[in-house]
Design a protein around this motif. Structure first.
Motif, PDB file in Angstrom:
ATOM      1  N   UNK A  62      -6.567  -1.407   8.231  1.00  0.00           N
ATOM      2  CA  UNK A  62      -7.824  -0.687   8.724  1.00  0.00           C
ATOM      3  C   UNK A  62      -7.568   0.636   9.304  1.00  0.00           C
ATOM      4  N   UNK A  63      -6.458   1.135   9.820  1.00  0.00           N
ATOM      5  CA  UNK A  63      -6.329   2.101  10.280  1.00  0.00           C
ATOM      6  C   UNK A  63      -6.021   3.298   9.283  1.00  0.00           C
ATOM      7  N   UNK A  64      -5.150   2.855   8.337  1.00  0.00           N
ATOM      8  CA  UNK A  64      -4.835   3.667   7.082  1.00  0.00           C
ATOM      9  C   UNK A  64      -6.180   3.959   6.531  1.00  0.00           C
ATOM     10  N   UNK A  65      -6.885   3.098   5.962  1.00  0.00           N
ATOM     11  CA  UNK A  65      -8.021   3.228   5.168  1.00  0.00           C
ATOM     12  C   UNK A  65      -8.950   3.898   5.978  1.00  0.00           C
ATOM     13  N   UNK A  99       3.245   5.434  19.592  1.00  0.00           N
ATOM     14  CA  UNK A  99       3.092   6.838  18.962  1.00  0.00           C
ATOM     15  C   UNK A  99       2.259   6.908  17.755  1.00  0.00           C
ATOM     16  N   UNK A 100       2.401   5.920  16.843  1.00  0.00           N
ATOM     17  CA  UNK A 100       1.535   5.852  15.824  1.00  0.00           C
ATOM     18  C   UNK A 100       0.021   5.838  16.193  1.00  0.00           C
ATOM     19  N   UNK A 101      -0.312   4.987  17.087  1.00  0.00           N
ATOM     20  CA  UNK A 101      -1.704   4.973  17.684  1.00  0.00           C
ATOM     21  C   UNK A 101      -2.176   6.382  18.390  1.00  0.00           C
ATOM     22  N   UNK A 102      -1.378   7.157  18.791  1.00  0.00           N
ATOM     23  CA  UNK A 102      -1.729   8.405  19.158  1.00  0.00           C
ATOM     24  C   UNK A 102      -1.916   9.367  17.984  1.00  0.00           C
ATOM     25  N   UNK A 103      -1.280   9.384  17.051  1.00  0.00           N
ATOM     26  CA  UNK A 103      -1.259  10.228  15.985  1.00  0.00           C
ATOM     27  C   UNK A 103      -2.721   9.538  15.366  1.00  0.00           C
ATOM     28  N   UNK A 123       0.775  -1.198   0.088  1.00  0.00           N
ATOM     29  CA  UNK A 123       0.001  -0.065   0.111  1.00  0.00           C
ATOM     30  C   UNK A 123       0.781   1.234   0.161  1.00  0.00           C
ATOM     31  N   UNK A 124       2.069   1.237   0.514  1.00  0.00           N
ATOM     32  CA  UNK A 124       2.919   2.302   0.431  1.00  0.00           C
ATOM     33  C   UNK A 124       3.641   2.416  -0.758  1.00  0.00           C
ATOM     34  N   UNK A 125       3.595   1.350  -1.347  1.00  0.00           N
ATOM     35  CA  UNK A 125       4.496   1.298  -3.023  1.00  0.00           C
ATOM     36  C   UNK A 125       5.950   1.180  -2.644  1.00  0.00           C
ATOM     37  N   UNK A 126       6.503   0.780  -1.593  1.00  0.00           N
ATOM     38  CA  UNK A 126       7.912   0.539  -1.174  1.00  0.00           C
ATOM     39  C   UNK A 126       8.621  -0.263  -1.959  1.00  0.00           C
ATOM     40  N   UNK A 144       1.284   8.892   7.685  1.00  0.00           N
ATOM     41  CA  UNK A 144       2.497   8.790   8.511  1.00  0.00           C
ATOM     42  C   UNK A 144       1.820   7.344   9.512  1.00  0.00           C
ATOM     43  N   UNK A 145       0.496   7.274   9.456  1.00  0.00           N
ATOM     44  CA  UNK A 145       0.062   6.177  10.285  1.00  0.00           C
ATOM     45  C   UNK A 145       0.417   4.764   9.411  1.00  0.00           C
ATOM     46  N   UNK A 146       0.512   4.874   8.253  1.00  0.00           N
ATOM     47  CA  UNK A 146       0.722   3.819   7.637  1.00  0.00           C
ATOM     48  C   UNK A 146       2.346   3.359   7.665  1.00  0.00           C
TER      49      UNK A 146
END
Length: 482
Positions: free
Chosen positions: A294-297, A186-190, A142-145, A307-309
């Motif tokens: 799910x968090x990103x979508x 930290x990502x969950x807080x964001x 999903x990030x295309x890395x 950022x969350x991704x």
């Protein structure tokens, strides 16, 4: 009474039905690095085991029970895990060894019970990283890395890299896990801050009610949907029971292991509530029920979603990394005591068990190639729930049979607390058959094959002076004296 004097041999020497007394060289080659971790690192380890469950996997429970069904399942499961953790805190303070749940069951239920528990835990920990690897692949794509569109490259890289770090030694591994876990939190807080702006209570109930018994807007799949959602609710807490596996590598384990596992549980209760409500309310129950990230979508794009991704990838890596640690210690303990081939417990010069890290890693990688994250998740939950049943039975048996056993920490509520966890764990085992009977039956067949191996071969070759067998021998001697 077991002879505790070692023989001057470099490998186990059979002594008949009573097992094996290993020589000094045998145990020296199977020694972990002691005194590495305190309770804060253990709490970080407990959170890192689980935190990937906040980023992906739990949401498939929405397809089984809707938001209401999953919510009820989460409340029940959270209560079970709290009771489980309190019970394990007591057991780990009394019996601090690298075998964790296997050690507890060995003392309470004998060799068969110990091996059955250790095998169930091993099934859980060998399969869980494979499920997480598929979620890591979904995030990377999903990030295309690196232009990756086929996840198997990601699975292979993850296993190779993180097994390599573990081979460098436990101190380095635990510190890396702590840093990565902190980033994931930290990502969950964001995510929480960003999701509040997208939250709409109507999104929680956008799955249309079916014709199932008890179906409603709140329970669109009916009463049975609550039961079917339990295996996915477990994903919010799956593997926290692995904290006691670090007992032999912990300073003052009788104090630090209980503190660490309880502190981790408190953090996970908070992250579970945040994720379940805000992700579903922001993205919608129906959309989230089939999402690989799910968090990103749920955030629907933008800077916060990106950022969350990226940070979500860190959360998945944290759990993947730490469960590799867990499976290696469980396999190490079973091998050192002779339940599984003893070559699997040999450690390198950094005191890391090489084959115990590599062999389950190869198996997990092959499983990850299926790409079936939800199926693998259900298989891991089967092993976990079965081990919970056996561990809670162990707590109850030891409370009744050995009430005077030294316990630096005692479970509030005693056997009532662990009895509640036992009942829910039994329901969870049955629930895995409701979700995917084929996956559950494969796990049951694997479990039966391990028991057959033990019954026909390894139970006659146990290493009597390994730590877990010594615990049992001392208990038997005390019982005879009493």
């Amino acid at each position: 009474m077991v002879d505790q004097q070692p023989k001057p041999v470099s490998a186990p020497t059979p002594t008949g039905a009573g097992g094996t007394v290993a020589g000094d060289d045998y145990l020296e080659k199977r020694k972990l690095k002691s005194g590495t971790a305190g309770w804060i690192l253990l709490a970080g380890l407990g959170v890192s085991y689980v935190i990937s469950g906040d980023y992906s996997g739990w949401n498939f429970g929405l397809a089984e029970g809707g938001f209401g069904g999953l919510l009820i399942a989460v409340v029940i499961v959270a209560g079970m895990y709290l009771a489980l953790v309190l019970g394990m805190a007591e057991l780990s303070s009394a019996l601090p060894a690298a075998g964790g749940g296997y050690t507890f069951a060995r003392r309470a239920l004998g060799p068969w019970g110990g091996f059955a528990t250790g095998t169930a835990i091993l099934i859980e920990y060998a399969i869980a990283p494979a499920a997480i690897a598929t979620f890591i692949g979904a995030y990377v794509e999903s990030l295309g890395l690196f232009g990756i569109t086929d996840g198997w490259w990601v699975y292979a890289a993850a296993y190779l890299l993180f097994i390599g770090v573990h081979l460098a030694g436990v101190g380095e591994a635990l510190k890396v896990m702590f840093v990565v876990t902190s980033v994931a939190l930290l990502g969950l807080v964001v995510f929480g801050v960003a999701a509040l702006a997208e939250f709409d209570a109507a999104n929680l109930f956008d799955i249309a009610p079916t014709g199932a018994a008890g179906a409603s807007e709140f329970l669109p799949l009916g009463y049975l949907g609550v039961w079917a959602a339990i295996p996915f609710a477990i994903w919010f807490f799956l593997a926290i029971e692995g904290v006691p596996l670090a007992a032999e590598e912990t300073a003052s384990p009788e104090k630090n292991v209980p503190r660490g596992i309880i502190a981790a549980m408190v953090v996970l209760l908070a992250t579970c509530a945040l994720t379940l409500v805000l992700a579903t309310g922001a993205g919608g129950a129906e959309a989230m029920s089939a999402s690989g990230n799910p968090l990103v979508e749920a955030l629907g794009g933008g800077t916060a979603a990106t950022v969350v991704n990226y940070i979500g990838l860190a959360g998945l890596v944290a759990s993947f990394f730490s469960i590799i640690y867990a499976y290696s210690r469980q396999l190490f303990a079973l091998s050192r005591a002779g339940y599984l081939p003893t070559s699997l417990s040999v450690t390198n010069r950094r005191r890391a068990p090489v084959l115990a890290l590599v062999v389950p890693g190869v198996i997990g990688f092959l499983l990850s190639l299926t790409g079936q994250g939800a199926l693998l998740l259900n298989m891991a939950v089967f092993g976990a729930a079965l081990s919970y049943v056996l561990m809670m039975v162990s707590h109850i048996v030891l409370r009744l049979r050995e009430p005077d056993m030294p316990r630096p920490y005692r479970t509030p509520g005693g056997v009532v607390t662990t009895g509640f966890a036992l009942v829910v764990a039994v329901l969870a085992v049955v629930g895995t058959f409701l979700v995917d009977p084929v996956a559950a039956l494969w796990c049951l067949a694997t479990f039966a094959a391990f028991l057959l191996y033990f019954g026909l071969y390894s139970r006659h070759r146990l290493v009597a002076n390994s730590p877990d067998e010594e615990f049992a021998a001392l208990a038997a001697a005390e019982s005879e004296l009493g």
